[in-house]
Design an enzyme around this catalytic site. Structure first.
Site, PDB file in Angstrom:
ATOM      1  CB  CYS A  13      -0.905   0.045   1.237  1.00  0.00           C
ATOM      2  SG  CYS A  13      -1.981  -1.365   1.440  1.00  0.00           S
TER       3      CYS A  13
ATOM      4  N   GLY B 245      -2.358  -0.859  -2.937  1.00  0.00           N
ATOM      5  CA  GLY B 245      -3.486  -0.134  -2.395  1.00  0.00           C
ATOM      6  C   GLY B 245      -3.092   1.308  -2.127  1.00  0.00           C
TER       7      GLY B 245
ATOM      8  CG  ASN C 101      -2.047   0.779   5.499  1.00  0.00           C
ATOM      9  OD1 ASN C 101      -2.253   1.201   6.626  1.00  0.00           O
ATOM     10  ND2 ASN C 101      -1.943  -0.520   5.238  1.00  0.00           N
ATOM     11  N   PRO C 102      -4.905   1.518   3.456  1.00  0.00           N
ATOM     12  CG  PRO C 102      -5.515   0.993   1.248  1.00  0.00           C
ATOM     13  CD  PRO C 102      -4.325   1.321   2.107  1.00  0.00           C
ATOM     14  CB  CYS C 103      -5.537  -2.699   6.338  1.00  0.00           C
ATOM     15  SG  CYS C 103      -6.168  -3.686   4.987  1.00  0.00           S
ATOM     16  N   GLY C 104      -5.250   0.419   7.790  1.00  0.00           N
ATOM     17  CA  GLY C 104      -5.127   1.201   9.003  1.00  0.00           C
ATOM     18  C   GLY C 104      -3.919   0.949   9.875  1.00  0.00           C
ATOM     19  CD  GLU C 105      -1.759  -2.480   7.810  1.00  0.00           C
ATOM     20  OE1 GLU C 105      -1.329  -3.084   6.807  1.00  0.00           O
ATOM     21  OE2 GLU C 105      -2.959  -2.163   7.955  1.00  0.00           O
TER      22      GLU C 105
ATOM     23  N   PRO D 245      -3.722  -6.800   9.159  1.00  0.00           N
ATOM     24  CG  PRO D 245      -5.260  -6.347   7.478  1.00  0.00           C
ATOM     25  CD  PRO D 245      -4.129  -5.735   8.239  1.00  0.00           C
TER      26      PRO D 245
ATOM     27  N   GLY E 260      -4.796 -11.178   6.424  1.00  0.00           N
ATOM     28  CA  GLY E 260      -5.884 -12.093   6.100  1.00  0.00           C
ATOM     29  C   GLY E 260      -5.499 -13.195   5.129  1.00  0.00           C
TER      30      GLY E 260
ATOM     31  CB  ILE F  40      -0.092 -13.996   4.545  1.00  0.00           C
ATOM     32  CG1 ILE F  40      -0.358 -12.985   5.659  1.00  0.00           C
ATOM     33  CG2 ILE F  40       0.395 -13.300   3.287  1.00  0.00           C
ATOM     34  CD1 ILE F  40       0.863 -12.172   6.064  1.00  0.00           C
TER      35      ILE F  40
END
Length: 601
Positions: free
Chosen positions: A79, A108, A287-291, A453, A455, A457
């Site tokens: 991302c 992303g 980034n899109p997942c927030g981390e 997340p 997911g 992997i």
């Protein structure tokens, strides 16, 4: 015919390269490619990289797995955050082009739309786009659909807006209709001042910089405030367009999230204050997942230590975390991720420049819930939180020491300034040993830890519990996109439950096998808060909630997240718009205790 294991489906459709027959061959490809960056001892590092990859002990981000060692140079970053959006048409459509190029290379993107003038108000310059941020969300969404229509791996998009932008109410409602903005995740950038205004029941100004509005608009709104605004190093003089009760806006945001699962919230002041490079950069959005909170053109370089593979003697009285193994894993993983920065191709030169200037990486964890279960610990218990905190502390401190050693060998990251870096809040909280090493040798990477997340992997690793999430269900049904682009439901047993069955031969599952619907939101927030002190960036965590949860209990989750010092919060409650990609599946596996067990809450 036996069903194909989910790990095989994920590998074949997302990560396998032509000619590879086994996942081991993929690991060898990665290890070889990443070792080419080494100045010497390439064979040694190739072997060490392979050792942490083989057996799913370390899981690099999906772009690394898919692209490292490909025939043509490939983007290895999951991302990016894009550049500043300018309302003038030429730079605006150049930004759209940059986003398209990034998405085309499966990155992303995160975008802050706060710098765009509000809809319906005349801008300072006649060439500015005047339909407002939400109209441009639709433009980006259409572009993403065109770019990613046939892609198996699709780059997600995060769209964010400040809580004091005049269009914030329209933004909050932007995804409340079926089919609206399907390619975007939306988040509101929440300031500490706003949360304090909510607590104190104060009015809240909606405003925009004076220099971006026409004289007519400015004259019709007399109130002015000085405020920090994205894109400017100095406070901007802003025109207050209107005021409304802070609690009214907060309630609108929470109701939209309760009904539609969006928008989420990002506590932007906390992200900026805790940033290791706050003295020289401005955090724009995640980034899109927030981390990963990022500046303009910043990039995510991610990898996760699979804790479910770091438990010695699982399900026994001698079960223990392999802390020495975690230290070694962390040290090698830091070097591997640092090599990614030099091996990767980049969609844009600005992204390459930013990545190499800070050399930011995001080393995190996955399989936490499974690992706790294997240790006999209930996710809801204080003992589980203490163990998780100790594990993350070990990873964090090992990663920082490894980065100082890399700096001694390769040099510090180019933006490094010793005194300013050592004065950063997170760095000041590190042990003296690490701070002394930074002072002597510098540090190779500006940031080192983030929890994604993880997911896909985690599915690759046999449906290991993802990130720091509780196990969703003992057996779940999940929608997975196949090689033909079609989605199909697959029945997936939890990894830890599979291991129990192999070892215990059908004995009832112990009560630490608590699933997400048995773990209260406060217990999930407490786990996130237990790990945050050792995460220099952020933690991606989605609290899955039952549809029956009442609104007041839902609202309290976000308020507690802010009070707990977290950097963001996302909740998911099944709803008519979003549906589900995950469903619990009825299982015949017996449990040896009643729901909830005897664990502490």
């Amino acid at each position: 015919m036996e069903p194909i294991p989910v790990s095989q489906i994920i590998w074949q459709t997302r990560y396998r390269q032509s000619g590879e027959q086994t996942i081991e061959q993929s690991w060898r490809r990665l290890a070889h490619a990443l070792a080419t960056v080494e100045a010497d001892k390439k064979s040694l590092w190739q072997q060490r990289f392979f050792q942490i990859l083989n057996g799913y002990r370390f899981l690099p981000g999906g772009r690394i797995l898919a692209g490292a060692g490909s025939v043509t140079p490939s983007n290895l970053f999951n991302c990016f955050v894009m550049g500043e959006l300018d309302g003038d048409l030429d730079p605006l459509f150049n930004a759209l082009k940059e986003s398209a190029l990034t998405l085309q290379q499966e990155g992303g993107i995160g975008l802050d739309f706060s710098t765009l003038p509000p809809a319906g108000l005349r801008p300072r310059r006649s060439t500015q786009f005047t339909a407002g941020p939400v109209a441009l969300l639709q433009l980006w969404d259409s572009m993403s659909q065109a770019i990613s229509a046939n892609a198996l791996r699709r780059g997600a998009m995060m769209g964010a807006l400040r809580c004091d932008h005049p269009d914030i109410r329209t933004f909050i409602e932007a995804k409340c209709q079926p089919g609206a903005l399907p390619h975007f995740n939306l988040s509101v950038l929440i300031s500490d001042a706003f949360m304090q205004a909510v607590e104190q029941d104060q009015s809240w100004p909606l405003l925009f910089p004076l220099q971006g509005l026409s004289e007519t608009v400015a004259e019709s709104h007399q109130e002015r405030l000085e405020c920090n605004w994205p894109g400017s190093e100095r406070p901007q003089r802003c025109v207050v367009i209107e005021r409304l009760p802070a609690r009214q806006l907060w309630q609108q945001l929470l109701h939209a999230s309760y009904e539609n699962a969006e928008p989420g919230v990002l506590f932007i002041d906390r992200m900026q204050q805790e940033d290791n490079l706050a003295w020289c950069q401005q955090i724009v959005v995640c980034n899109p997942c927030g981390e990963i909170p990022l500046p303009h053109y910043g990039a995510c370089n991610l990898g996760s230590i699979n804790l479910s593979r770091c438990v010695l003697h699982p399900f026994s009285s001698e079960a223990a975390f392999d802390f020495e193994g975690i230290q070694r894993l962390s040290t090698t993983a830091v070097r591997l991720l640092d090599n990614v920065i030099d091996l990767s191709a980049y969609p844009l030169p600005q992204q390459r420049q930013q990545a190499r200037a800070s050399r930011r990486i995001g080393l995190g964890i996955t399989g936490l819930a499974n690992a706790l279960i294997m240790l006999g610990l209930d996710y809801r218990s204080e003992a589980a939180r203490a163990m998780a905190s100790r594990v993350m502390q070990t990873i964090c401190h090992s990663a920082y020491l490894a980065s100082t050693e890399l700096a001694a060998e390769r040099g510090a990251f180019p933006l490094f300034e010793r005194d300013a870096y050592l004065a950063s809040p997170f760095i000041r909280r590190l042990p003296a040993e690490i701070r002394d090493a930074i002072a002597r040798q510098g540090i190779r990477n500006s940031h080192l830890t983030a929890i994604a997340p993880a997911g896909s992997i985690s599915l690759l690793a046999g449906n290991t519990s993802s990130g720091i999430e509780p196990i969703f269900a003992l057996t779940q049904r999940r929608l997975i996109r196949g090689a033909d682009g079609r989605q199909a439901w697959h029945e997936l047993p939890d990894y830890a439950a599979q291991q129990w069955q192999k070892q215990q031969g059908g004995q009832p599952l112990p009560c630490q096998f608590a699933t997400a619907d048995e773990i209260t939101p406060n217990a999930q927030l407490a786990m996130q808060a237990a790990l945050q002190p050792y995460v220099d960036q952020a933690i991606s965590k989605t609290i899955n909630l039952p549809e029956r949860l009442n609104f007041d209990d839902f609202a309290s989750i976000y308020e507690e997240a802010w009070r707990s010092g977290l950097k963001g919060c996302t909740c998911y409650r099944p709803n008519r718009l979003r549906g589900q990609i995950l469903k619990p599946q009825h299982t015949t596996l017996p449990r040896c205790c009643n729901e909830g067990g005897t664990a502490a809450s």
